[in-house]
Design an enzyme around this catalytic site. Structure first.
Site, PDB file in Angstrom:
ATOM      1  N   CYS A 115      12.554  -5.885   0.250  1.00 53.53           N
ATOM      2  CA  CYS A 115      12.332  -4.835   1.254  1.00 53.53           C
ATOM      3  C   CYS A 115      13.388  -3.729   1.192  1.00 53.53           C
ATOM      4  CB  CYS A 115      12.268  -5.438   2.648  1.00 53.53           C
ATOM      5  SG  CYS A 115      10.834  -6.517   2.845  1.00 53.53           S
ATOM      6  N   HIS A 252      13.398   0.872   7.313  1.00 55.96           N
ATOM      7  CA  HIS A 252      12.417  -0.061   6.760  1.00 55.96           C
ATOM      8  C   HIS A 252      11.586  -0.581   7.926  1.00 55.96           C
ATOM      9  CE1 HIS A 252      10.401  -3.322   4.933  1.00 55.96           C
ATOM     10  NE2 HIS A 252      11.172  -4.262   5.458  1.00 55.96           N
ATOM     11  N   ASN A 282       4.578  -4.488   7.478  1.00 54.43           N
ATOM     12  CA  ASN A 282       5.731  -4.440   6.577  1.00 54.43           C
ATOM     13  C   ASN A 282       5.215  -4.325   5.144  1.00 54.43           C
ATOM     14  OD1 ASN A 282       7.936  -4.935   4.951  1.00 54.43           O
ATOM     15  ND2 ASN A 282       8.681  -6.700   6.118  1.00 54.43           N
TER      16      ASN A 282
END
Ligand code: COA
Length: 325
Positions: A115, A252, A282
């Protein structure tokens, strides 16, 4: 004396057509829209079609970024793709994207920091451009996390989605002040002691399978805010810039609660935070450029704005990039 900075010339993104709502997931597994929204802020995610791979998403985002920047693909001499979901074990998926763009000069490679991948790729491209070895870069985050989810595991499958985003960076001379355009500073960290908290339980060398994402959600949550704010304080320390100076935090997009808590700790007002986790879930390395493109497209981010990227992910890895648009 001037310094070389990596300036963003443009950005672009791409999302697969198919939208999967929380209600659709609740019709298949034991979950509810209310639980997912309350714990994560996620309302829907996009899922790639059969045969639609990371390279396809990444190529479309790259083409959109080139069009937005108004530059020809042939002027790109560096492509860095951040992904944990490559099309093949090898070659690098970035090379497929390079071919799709009709480029056969320069260099393309993949970078894997889960990520945090986009932040790591931006920092890496910045180092190449500032060294003088390359002039114009495409930095892409593209993922098909739907392919590594255990769709029976409600604790993880509701959290992720597919997508891609990209930026075009160019080396330009700037005066050498914090008022410069371009990347002003970047800070990357990793700590392998946390591997078991967020990982995929398969791999080429270990199991010869692709595997599924496994996560101790509470443990990830516990570390996230501290790690995110640490690397942002590093950026402030390196530049003398403060939270008050930031125009847009583009974090993020893992979880609204983590984003809110981080912004609150940093004293960055909620109206300065770009949020897309509700629409995209996500999307790992794609989440920051997807959010960035949203805020650029609707006119929130303007030339001269001070932008802060931050991410934290499997490894653990974490990092920040501070830039002026
Ligand atoms: N739907 C309904 N119930 C669910 C569920 C779902 N999708 N997933 C878990 N639950 C249940 C659990 O089974 C548990 O039930 P129990 O109390 O009967 O055992 C209960 O909800 C609470 O689970 P818990 O894991 O303690 O929830 P939480 O408050 O920690 O929230 C996360 C879970 C995953 C949302 C949260 O830990 C989180 O956001 N972690 C960070 C994850 C992340 O961002 N990862 C990516 C980093 S890049």
């Amino acid at each position: 004396m001037t310094v070389t900075r990596s300036i963003v010339l443009g950005c672009g993104s791409y999302l697969p057509e198919r939208i999967v709502t929380n209600a659709e997931l609740a019709s298949r597994i034991d979950t509810s829209d209310e639980w997912i929204v309350q714990r994560t802020g996620i309302r829907q995610r996009h899922i790639a079609a059969e045969g639609e791979n990371t390279s396809h998403l990444g190529l479309k985002a790259a083409q959109a970024a080139l069009a937005n920047a108004g530059v020809d693909a042939q002027s790109i001499d560096l492509i860095i793709l951040a992904t944990s979901t490559p099309d093949n074990t090898f070659p690098a998926t970035s090379v497929d994207i390079q071919r799709g763009l009709g480029i056969n000069h320069g260099v393309a490679f993949d970078l894997q920091a889960v990520c945090s991948g986009f932040v790591f790729a931006m920092a890496t491209a910045d180092n190449f451009l500032r060294s003088g070895s390359h002039k114009r870069a495409l930095v892409i985050g593209a993922e098909t996390f739907s392919r590594i989810l255990d769709w029976e595991d409600r604790t993880t499958c509701v959290l992720f989605g597919d997508g891609a985003g990209a930026v075009v960076l160019e080396a330009q001379q700037q005066p050498g002040a914090t008022s410069d355009r371009g990347i002003l500073t970047s800070h990357l960290r990793s700590d392998g002691r946390h591997k078991a908290k967020l990982y995929v339980d398969g791999g080429v060398s270990s199991t010869q399978t692709v595997g599924h994402l496994r996560m101790e959600g509470k443990e990830v949550f516990k570390h996230a805010v501290g790690m995110i704010t640490d690397v942002i304080y590093d950026a402030f320390k390196a530049t003398g810039i403060t939270a008050d100076d930031i125009d847009w935090l583009v974090p993020h997009q893992a979880n609204k609660r983590i984003i809110d808590a981080s912004a609150q700790k940093l004293r960055i007002a909620p109206q300065k935070v770009v949020l897309t986790v509700d629409k995209h879930g996500n999307t790992s390395a794609a989440s920051i450029p997807l959010a960035l493109c949203d805020a650029v497209a609707d006119g929130r981010i303007k030339k001269g704005n001070l932008i802060l990227f931050e991410a934290m992910g499997g490894g653990f890895t974490w990092g920040s990039v501070l830039l002026r648009w």
